[in-house]
Write an enzyme that holds these catalytic residues in place. Structure first.
Site, PDB file in Angstrom:
ATOM      1  N   HIS A 240      -9.295 -10.715  -3.632  1.00  0.00           N
ATOM      2  CA  HIS A 240      -8.428 -11.177  -2.543  1.00  0.00           C
ATOM      3  C   HIS A 240      -8.598 -10.318  -1.286  1.00  0.00           C
ATOM      4  CE1 HIS A 240      -6.349 -13.645  -5.527  1.00  0.00           C
ATOM      5  NE2 HIS A 240      -6.053 -12.581  -6.236  1.00  0.00           N
TER       6      HIS A 240
HETATM    7  O1  RIB Z   1      -1.981 -12.492  -3.836  1.00  0.00           O
HETATM    8  C1  RIB Z   1      -2.894 -11.443  -3.819  1.00  0.00           C
HETATM    9  C2  RIB Z   1      -2.410 -10.328  -2.964  1.00  0.00           C
HETATM   10  O2  RIB Z   1      -1.241  -9.756  -3.506  1.00  0.00           O
HETATM   11  C3  RIB Z   1      -3.410  -9.163  -2.871  1.00  0.00           C
HETATM   12  O3  RIB Z   1      -3.262  -8.529  -1.626  1.00  0.00           O
HETATM   13  C4  RIB Z   1      -2.972  -8.240  -3.964  1.00  0.00           C
HETATM   14  O4  RIB Z   1      -3.331  -6.869  -3.707  1.00  0.00           O
HETATM   15  C5  RIB Z   1      -1.482  -8.398  -3.871  1.00  0.00           C
HETATM   16  O5  RIB Z   1      -1.018  -7.544  -2.834  1.00  0.00           O
END
Ligand code: RIB
Ligand code: CA
Length: 313
Positions: A240
């Site tokens: 992500h």
């Molecule tokens: O949904 C994924 C996000 O939420 C990423 O940034 C992960 O590190 C959490 O913060």
């Protein structure tokens, strides 16, 4: 014009990989890394960020703590995903000599952007609380920041913490709303639509040539792989936050389209849901460049090649 970067993180496993990518790329002059409560407490996220920067030989990058809770809601830590320490148990015994700065993250964002008008890119990979507080302090920020990328939301798919909401937007939907409505000229949403397709697998980790980095990445993601397989049927780590960093470095890796995006803040079931007006039903001007597609293979190759660069930065 110097390309300057402020990273905002809730270091977590994928935030740490995003920091690695940003530092090893050398693409930006990293002015600082601001930390925020999210996956883990502010204190833990700050410690983890100090660990990672020191591990990378980048202790000179300032780490500035920000908000220790969302604007009005209670924290929603995610230890099930990131482990009790936030790095999946990697570097657990490390006692970094690096200490965080004495300042406050939102103040650092305002001061740095105003010091270097038009030169600072913000990449936000946690709940948007620090940027919202910076906007409360200085609404004119929108005229002086180069551009903003945020890992958060989901335009057309399912949530990852509730049926409809992505975690970062869910933790602080009021902050997300402030950012979405602020009027940024270039605001790019790197949502689950693309990040859940940016999957790091074991054979990608095996291609990392520096044994220290390879061991860290394998250690920090091993339990994550297990959980991801339980939930999604594939052994991988969803990248992500590194994808949000990569989009800032190589925008050609993602395909974006301008849409009006808002976020739910007053719903029993759907708080934190980002609503993308694909059909322009509301007749409001587009406020976000929404990432709709990515070149996954090129992204993973960039990640591996960048971490294989010999020097930090
Ligand atoms: O949904 C994924 C996000 O939420 C990423 O940034 C992960 O590190 C959490 O913060
Ligand atoms: Ca994060």
């Amino acid at each position: 014009m110097t390309r300057r970067l402020i990273l905002d993180v809730d270091t977590g496993i994928d935030d740490a990989l995003g920091i690695m990518l940003a530092v090893k790329s050398g693409f930006f002059q990293i002015e600082g890394i601001t930390t925020v409560n999210g996956n883990v407490s502010l204190q833990q996220a700050t410690l983890n960020t100090c660990k990672i920067t020191e591990f990378l030989g980048a202790s000179s990058i300032p780490v500035i703590p920000g908000a220790d809770k969302p604007l009005i809601r209670k924290p929603v830590f995610e230890h099930r995903v990131h482990g009790n320490d936030g790095l999946g148990g990697a570097l657990l015994d490390m006692q970094p000599s690096k200490r965080p700065e004495a300042g406050f993250g939102p103040d650092f964002i305002v001061e740095t952007v105003l010091r270097y008008p038009g030169e600072v890119t913000l990449v936000m990979t946690g709940p948007l609380t620090n940027l919202a507080l910076a906007l409360h302090k200085c609404p004119d920020l929108i005229h002086h920041v180069a551009e903003v990328f945020f890992m958060g939301g989901v335009a057309g798919g399912l949530g990852n913490i509730t049926p409809t909401a992505e975690y970062n937007a869910y933790v602080d939907p009021e902050a997300a709303r402030t950012v979405l409505h602020a009027g940024f000229r270039k605001l790019t949403m790197v949502g689950l639509d693309v990040t859940r397709r940016a999957l790091l697998r074991a054979d990608d980790i095996a291609k990392l040539t520096d044994p220290r980095i390879r061991e860290y990445v394998a250690d920090s993601t091993s339990a994550y792989f297990d959980r991801y397989e339980e939930r999604n049927g594939v052994r991988a780590c969803a990248m992500h936050d590194p994808l949000a960093v990569a989009a800032a470095i190589h925008p050609e890796l993602v395909t974006t389209k301008p849409y009006y995006v808002d976020v739910e803040t007053r719903s029993e079931l759907c708080d934190g849901q980002t609503v993308c007006d694909f059909q322009n039903r509301l007749g409001r001007p587009a406020n976000v460049e929404v990432c709709m597609d990515l070149n996954e293979q090129a992204f993973i190759q960039l990640f591996v090649d960048t971490l294989n660069r010999p020097e930090a930065g």
